[in-house]
Write an enzyme that holds these catalytic residues in place. Structure first.
Site, PDB file in Angstrom:
ATOM      1  CB  SER A   1      88.728 -40.924  68.328  1.00 55.49           C
ATOM      2  OG  SER A   1      87.363 -40.883  68.628  1.00 55.49           O
ATOM      3  CG  MET A   2      87.948 -35.048  70.755  1.00 55.23           C
ATOM      4  SD  MET A   2      87.573 -34.751  72.489  1.00 55.23           S
ATOM      5  CE  MET A   2      89.181 -34.985  73.249  1.00 55.23           C
TER       6      MET A   2
ATOM      7  CG  ASP B   1      85.080 -46.682  64.392  1.00 52.22           C
ATOM      8  OD1 ASP B   1      84.600 -46.773  65.533  1.00 52.22           O
ATOM      9  OD2 ASP B   1      85.910 -45.809  64.071  1.00 52.22           O
TER      10      ASP B   1
ATOM     11  CG  HIS C   1      87.204 -45.923  67.617  1.00 49.26           C
ATOM     12  ND1 HIS C   1      86.950 -45.007  66.615  1.00 49.26           N
ATOM     13  CD2 HIS C   1      87.576 -45.185  68.703  1.00 49.26           C
ATOM     14  CE1 HIS C   1      87.142 -43.781  67.056  1.00 49.26           C
ATOM     15  NE2 HIS C   1      87.523 -43.856  68.325  1.00 49.26           N
TER      16      HIS C   1
END
Length: 253
Positions: free
Chosen positions: A94-95, A195, A225
């Site tokens: 993710s980030m 997701d 996710h």
């Protein structure tokens, strides 16, 4: 401030001259990356899974940190690994994937390869355009953690999404996307077919702009996710181990 049990960073010194740096996502914690890191550690690699500033404690603390804090932290980890190892591969969820891409943009050939899991180069939500103003009056939204299909799993993240921190990520994404052509390293991307946090268009954007010629996208059909803790985790672990072995083998002496 005390760290929530399970959110501690993970560190392993291997007996090989290759290291892997793995980075967790916004409002998550190293817990989401630890099984992945442990798998690579068993293969003899040095592994670092840092706890990003403001994470693993309270969402209020996260709200007084921003992209520059997170990036400077992972960059220090990367520089330390690079000084002591022949090759370093970076990866993120993710980030954390966005931070890994930023390392690749900034450090060029010092990054041997990049592994991404549902990377957050862009986000899509009806309220996102308002976040730059909302975060000044509303400190948080309901959390987006634990988007995991497999029962009984948790990423040990926050139940609130800190809006000031999110606003910082949204600003950083603009520069990240602008500079994606600077990414030329071998790239392995795992994307969940379903997701609920990061849209598929984020991966599509990354793949459309990077300069890498060695690119593999793997679609995960049984995970959401936080795929590193989900039903397809073993696919990520074994696939990334093979990737690390391959992209660092050519420099062996």
């Amino acid at each position: 401030m005390p760290v929530v049990p399970g959110a501690e960073p993970f560190s392993h010194d291997g007996d090989r001259d290759v290291a892997v740096l793995l980075v967790h996502g916004l409002s998550g914690s190293p817990h989401s990356m630890r099984p992945w890191g442990e798998h690579l550690a068993k293969d003899g690699y040095t592994v670092r899974v840092p706890r990003l500033p403001g994470h693993g404690t309270t969402w209020q603390e996260a709200n007084v940190t921003q992209w520059a804090d997170w990036y400077s932290h992972v960059e220090r980890e990367f520089r330390d690994l690079r000084r002591s190892h022949r090759a370093v591969v970076v990866g993120g969820l993710s980030m954390g994937g966005a931070l890994a891409l930023r390392l690749a943009e900034d450090h060029g050939p010092d990054v041997a390869g990049v592994v991404l899991v549902n990377p957050a180069a862009k986000l899509e939500h009806v309220l996102l355009p308002a976040v730059p103003l909302l975060h000044r009056v509303i400190p948080s939204f309901p959390g987006i953690t634990d988007d995991i299909k497999k029962p009984g799993q948790t990423e040990v993240g926050y139940d609130r999404l800190p809006l000031r921190a999110l606003a910082s990520l949204l600003r950083a994404q603009k520069d990240l996307v602008r500079d994606l052509p600077e990414v030329f390293q071998p790239l392995l991307v795992f994307r969940s077919a379903v997701d609920h946090v990061v849209p598929a268009s984020s991966t599509a954007l990354i793949l459309s702009r990077v300069s890498s010629t060695d690119v593999t996208e793997v679609v995960l059909h049984d995970s959401y996710h936080v795929a590193t803790l989900d039903n397809d985790a073993e696919t990520i672990f074994t696939g990334s181990a093979e990737f690390v072995e391959r992209v660092t083998a050519g420099d062996a002496t």
